[in-house]
Design an enzyme around this catalytic site. Structure first.
Site, PDB file in Angstrom:
ATOM      1  N   ASP A 130      -8.133  -4.980  -0.321  1.00  0.00           N
ATOM      2  CA  ASP A 130      -8.483  -5.930  -1.203  1.00  0.00           C
ATOM      3  C   ASP A 130      -8.216  -7.378  -1.118  1.00  0.00           C
ATOM      4  O   ASP A 130      -8.335  -8.032  -1.906  1.00  0.00           O
ATOM      5  CB  ASP A 130      -7.863  -5.478  -2.410  1.00  0.00           C
ATOM      6  CG  ASP A 130      -8.407  -4.010  -2.997  1.00  0.00           C
ATOM      7  OD1 ASP A 130      -7.790  -3.188  -3.367  1.00  0.00           O
ATOM      8  OD2 ASP A 130      -9.829  -3.978  -3.026  1.00  0.00           O
TER       9      ASP A 130
ATOM     10  N   HIS B 138       0.854  -1.046   0.087  1.00  0.00           N
ATOM     11  CA  HIS B 138      -0.029   0.288  -0.141  1.00  0.00           C
ATOM     12  C   HIS B 138       0.768   1.338  -0.226  1.00  0.00           C
ATOM     13  O   HIS B 138       2.057   1.200   0.577  1.00  0.00           O
ATOM     14  CB  HIS B 138      -0.761   0.061   1.334  1.00  0.00           C
ATOM     15  CG  HIS B 138      -2.269   0.897   1.044  1.00  0.00           C
ATOM     16  ND1 HIS B 138      -2.163   2.450   1.519  1.00  0.00           N
ATOM     17  CD2 HIS B 138      -3.337   0.650   0.617  1.00  0.00           C
ATOM     18  CE1 HIS B 138      -3.209   2.670   1.160  1.00  0.00           C
ATOM     19  NE2 HIS B 138      -4.043   1.941   0.682  1.00  0.00           N
TER      20      HIS B 138
HETATM   21  C1  SDX Z   1      -6.168   0.206  -3.086  1.00  0.00           C
HETATM   22  O1  SDX Z   1      -4.199   4.479  -2.040  1.00  0.00           O
HETATM   23  C2  SDX Z   1      -5.226   3.990  -1.301  1.00  0.00           C
HETATM   24  O2  SDX Z   1      -5.741   4.510  -0.162  1.00  0.00           O
HETATM   25  C3  SDX Z   1      -5.821   3.054  -2.140  1.00  0.00           C
HETATM   26  C4  SDX Z   1      -6.921   2.174  -1.378  1.00  0.00           C
HETATM   27  C5  SDX Z   1      -7.948   2.793  -1.123  1.00  0.00           C
HETATM   28  O3  SDX Z   1      -8.910   2.436  -0.150  1.00  0.00           O
HETATM   29  O4  SDX Z   1      -8.332   3.926  -1.856  1.00  0.00           O
HETATM   30  O5  SDX Z   1      -6.496   1.568  -0.218  1.00  0.00           O
HETATM   31  C6  SDX Z   1      -7.252   0.646  -2.277  1.00  0.00           C
HETATM   32  O6  SDX Z   1      -5.896   0.453  -4.199  1.00  0.00           O
HETATM   33  C7  SDX Z   1      -5.500  -0.739  -2.328  1.00  0.00           C
HETATM   34  C8  SDX Z   1      -4.177  -1.193  -3.087  1.00  0.00           C
HETATM   35  C9  SDX Z   1      -4.579  -2.299  -4.050  1.00  0.00           C
HETATM   36  N1  SDX Z   1      -3.696  -2.769  -5.109  1.00  0.00           N
HETATM   37  C10 SDX Z   1      -3.070  -3.894  -5.081  1.00  0.00           C
HETATM   38  O7  SDX Z   1      -3.033  -4.949  -3.988  1.00  0.00           O
HETATM   39  C11 SDX Z   1      -1.952  -4.271  -5.924  1.00  0.00           C
HETATM   40  C12 SDX Z   1      -0.522  -4.562  -5.514  1.00  0.00           C
HETATM   41  N2  SDX Z   1      -0.099  -3.689  -4.657  1.00  0.00           N
HETATM   42  C13 SDX Z   1       1.173  -2.894  -5.571  1.00  0.00           C
HETATM   43  O8  SDX Z   1       0.894  -2.915  -6.840  1.00  0.00           O
HETATM   44  C14 SDX Z   1       1.523  -1.822  -4.618  1.00  0.00           C
HETATM   45  O9  SDX Z   1       2.015  -2.261  -3.777  1.00  0.00           O
HETATM   46  C15 SDX Z   1       0.687  -0.461  -4.632  1.00  0.00           C
HETATM   47  C16 SDX Z   1       0.324  -0.046  -5.990  1.00  0.00           C
HETATM   48  C17 SDX Z   1      -0.422  -0.872  -3.814  1.00  0.00           C
HETATM   49  C18 SDX Z   1       1.509   0.599  -4.094  1.00  0.00           C
HETATM   50  O10 SDX Z   1       2.506   0.864  -4.936  1.00  0.00           O
HETATM   51  P1  SDX Z   1       3.488   2.079  -4.765  1.00  0.00           P
HETATM   52  O11 SDX Z   1       3.573   2.643  -3.166  1.00  0.00           O
HETATM   53  O12 SDX Z   1       3.999   2.678  -5.630  1.00  0.00           O
HETATM   54  O13 SDX Z   1       4.831   0.888  -4.293  1.00  0.00           O
HETATM   55  P2  SDX Z   1       5.869   0.590  -4.962  1.00  0.00           P
HETATM   56  O14 SDX Z   1       5.230  -0.046  -6.424  1.00  0.00           O
HETATM   57  O15 SDX Z   1       7.069   1.718  -5.269  1.00  0.00           O
HETATM   58  O16 SDX Z   1       6.675  -0.854  -4.336  1.00  0.00           O
HETATM   59  C19 SDX Z   1       7.746  -0.572  -3.416  1.00  0.00           C
HETATM   60  C20 SDX Z   1       8.462  -1.684  -3.593  1.00  0.00           C
HETATM   61  C21 SDX Z   1       8.954  -2.214  -4.936  1.00  0.00           C
HETATM   62  O17 SDX Z   1      10.075  -3.162  -5.040  1.00  0.00           O
HETATM   63  P3  SDX Z   1      11.576  -2.401  -4.944  1.00  0.00           P
HETATM   64  O18 SDX Z   1      11.501  -1.546  -6.264  1.00  0.00           O
HETATM   65  O19 SDX Z   1      11.593  -1.429  -3.854  1.00  0.00           O
HETATM   66  O20 SDX Z   1      12.484  -3.565  -4.812  1.00  0.00           O
HETATM   67  O21 SDX Z   1       7.663  -2.888  -3.038  1.00  0.00           O
HETATM   68  C22 SDX Z   1       7.291  -3.788  -4.139  1.00  0.00           C
HETATM   69  C23 SDX Z   1       7.961  -3.097  -5.592  1.00  0.00           C
HETATM   70  O22 SDX Z   1       8.271  -4.133  -6.608  1.00  0.00           O
HETATM   71  N3  SDX Z   1       5.981  -4.259  -4.122  1.00  0.00           N
HETATM   72  C24 SDX Z   1       5.543  -5.439  -4.441  1.00  0.00           C
HETATM   73  C25 SDX Z   1       4.299  -5.377  -4.165  1.00  0.00           C
HETATM   74  N4  SDX Z   1       3.693  -4.097  -3.920  1.00  0.00           N
HETATM   75  C26 SDX Z   1       4.898  -3.494  -3.918  1.00  0.00           C
HETATM   76  N5  SDX Z   1       6.305  -6.441  -4.762  1.00  0.00           N
HETATM   77  C27 SDX Z   1       5.217  -7.559  -4.993  1.00  0.00           C
HETATM   78  N6  SDX Z   1       4.209  -7.608  -4.859  1.00  0.00           N
HETATM   79  C28 SDX Z   1       3.160  -6.533  -4.241  1.00  0.00           C
HETATM   80  N7  SDX Z   1       2.070  -6.355  -4.249  1.00  0.00           N
END
Ligand code: SDX
Length: 428
Positions: free
Chosen positions: A364, A307
């Site tokens: 989710d 998140h």
């Molecule tokens: C919602 O913003 C809100 O409030 C949203 C929400 C709401 O109520 O409105 O809470 C609802 O959208 C919840 C999120 C639902 N999405 C998912 O579950 C999709 C999977 N999650 C990711 O795609 C990710 O965690 C996000 C999009 C939710 C957040 O992405 P960020 O903050 O941009 O973080 P990032 O992509 O920069 O990740 C940081 C690190 C990266 O690795 P490094 O580059 O540091 O090595 O964490 C890794 C990412 O690759 N990472 C994951 C991951 N999420 C982040 N690796 C594997 N699986 C994951 N799910």
């Protein structure tokens, strides 16, 4: 004591005020930065470090896993409130009295119908159309049938637009499902509660009696409350920025629905179930999928994990996980993917890749398991998120307009070609 931030650029110092919120959050106010520095701005892709507004609606503490709507904890509201109470609280700032809530519900019921010509628009969609696309189109189309613009300076007009969309949106959501299921587009029963009536609109079969199930009503009431608002997330920011151009409420909400559809945002609840189903089909081999999630060369992500704000448990995920066990047991539903989800969570929370990046289950991760147990099909999971988020979007849009926020128009840093003369085609 007002705090000041000092930045130094090429030996010259600039002072910027620091503002402090009611929960002691600090932010450097850069409203005057460009003028002070002769054109220097900031850049922050994804706005990971940048606030777009001051808001009094929802407070999140990502480190402590705190979520409050207008000061009330999400735990209290999920346990003790009903969804319309929470909608009133988010939009108008206070929990309603019994009379206020009754009037709010009556005014919404008076709007719980749509022009029969809307059915002609729905007829034009193929059955296979994703309900989120149908829902965003119908929400935009509502403007054609309700042309009165939303003038927020008139409390009465604003209130009328709010009860209108709160009345009609459940109808559109249910009809998007019924279109896909091949059922006639019928209404529910306004003598029922808001959530119960929606469920009847969804599931009443032609020529058959519909029987409410209080377990299902209570579970959906809780899920809608948990999804009702979440400060400046992607879809809410979309609703605010579209509304900042003085576009109307309904089209701003339609834009929010489209932003929510993305699998990185609200579309994740559908993607989680598809991922868990794939793992089940693959013999339940969670370790393989954990490895894929950690492999940078693999685009696969553990959906429902991570998140932008929560670097601790998403408090909503904790509530939904407990509710999943309760609801499935109460309904006598066995769902093997719940155990797969729990196994994945356990493995991830013991894996340094997830622990180091503070990736926890988000709202989710478990919600789809409950929706499934309630008989809601996978493609309707994100529309359910939209139904829950509707009051939050409305509250945020209304706050933006009442505060007379300027039109949203970010700056950029240009990195393209510098000036070059045009060359006619025969000389290229
Ligand atoms: C919602 O913003 C809100 O409030 C949203 C929400 C709401 O109520 O409105 O809470 C609802 O959208 C919840 C999120 C639902 N999405 C998912 O579950 C999709 C999977 N999650 C990711 O795609 C990710 O965690 C996000 C999009 C939710 C957040 O992405 P960020 O903050 O941009 O973080 P990032 O992509 O920069 O990740 C940081 C690190 C990266 O690795 P490094 O580059 O540091 O090595 O964490 C890794 C990412 O690759 N990472 C994951 C991951 N999420 C982040 N690796 C594997 N699986 C994951 N799910």
């Amino acid at each position: 004591m007002s705090r000041i931030a000092t930045i130094e650029i090429d030996g010259k110092k600039y002072e910027l005020p620091i503002i402090e919120g009611s929960e002691n959050e600090l932010a450097i106010d850069i409203k005057k930065l460009r003028g002070l520095t002769g054109g220097i701005t900031t850049i922050d892709p994804g706005y990971k470090n940048t606030g777009s507004c001051e808001s009094a609606i929802t407070f999140l503490d990502g480190e402590k896993g705190i979520l409050r709507y207008r000061g009330y904890s999400i735990e209290d509201l999920a346990e003790k409130a009903n969804f319309l109470e929470v909608a009133f609280l988010l939009i108008f700032g206070e929990l309603p009295s019994v009379d206020e809530l009754e009037k709010f519900h009556e005014d919404i019921k008076a709007q719980a119908h749509v022009d029969e010509d809307v059915k002609k628009i729905i007829d034009g969609f193929p059955k296979a159309a994703h309900p989120m696309g149908v829902l965003s189109s119908l929400t935009s189309a509502l403007v054609a049938f309700n042309p009165a613009s939303v003038n927020v300076d008139s409390e009465e007009e604003m209130y009328n637009a709010i009860v209108r969309i709160l009345g009609k949106f459940p109808v559109l959501t249910a009809w998007a499902y019924r279109k896909q299921a091949g059922f006639p587009l019928e209404y529910g029963d306004n003598s029922l509660g808001y959530v119960d009536n929606f469920l009847k609109m969804m599931f009443k079969k032609p020529a058959a009696e519909y029987e409410s199930n209080q377990i299902v009503v209570d579970a959906l009431n809780k899920l809608l409350i948990l999804h009702a608002d979440h400060e400046q997330n992607c879809s809410t920011s979309t609703v605010r920025i579209v509304g900042s151009s003085n576009a109307g409420l309904f089209v701003s909400l339609s834009a929010g629905i489209n932003a929510l559809w993305g699998p990185l945002h609200g579309g994740a609840n559908q993607a989680v179930i598809e991922m868990l189903e794939a793992i089940k089909e693959d013999g339940g081999d969670t370790k393989k999928y954990m490895a894929k999630a950690k492999d940078k060369s693999d685009p696969f992500r553990l959906m429902g994990f991570g998140h932008r704000v929560y670097k601790n448990f998403d408090p909503r995920a904790k509530i939904i996980k407990v509710a999943a066990d309760e609801v499935l047991e109460a309904l006598g539903v066995e769902d093997p993917i719940l155990e797969i989800a729990k196994g994945l969570e356990k493995e991830a929370l013991e894996d340094s890749y997830f622990v180091d990046r503070k990736l926890y289950p988000n709202v989710d991760f478990y919600s789809g398991i409950i929706y499934r147990a309630l008989g809601i099909p996978t493609e309707m999971f994100t529309p359910m998120f939209a139904l829950g988020r509707l009051p939050g979007w409305i509250a945020q849009w209304r706050e933006m307009r009442l505060r007379k926020e300027p039109i949203g128009r970010p700056r950029q840093v240009y990195i393209g070609e510098t000036y070059r003369k045009f060359i006619s085609a025969n000389k290229r």
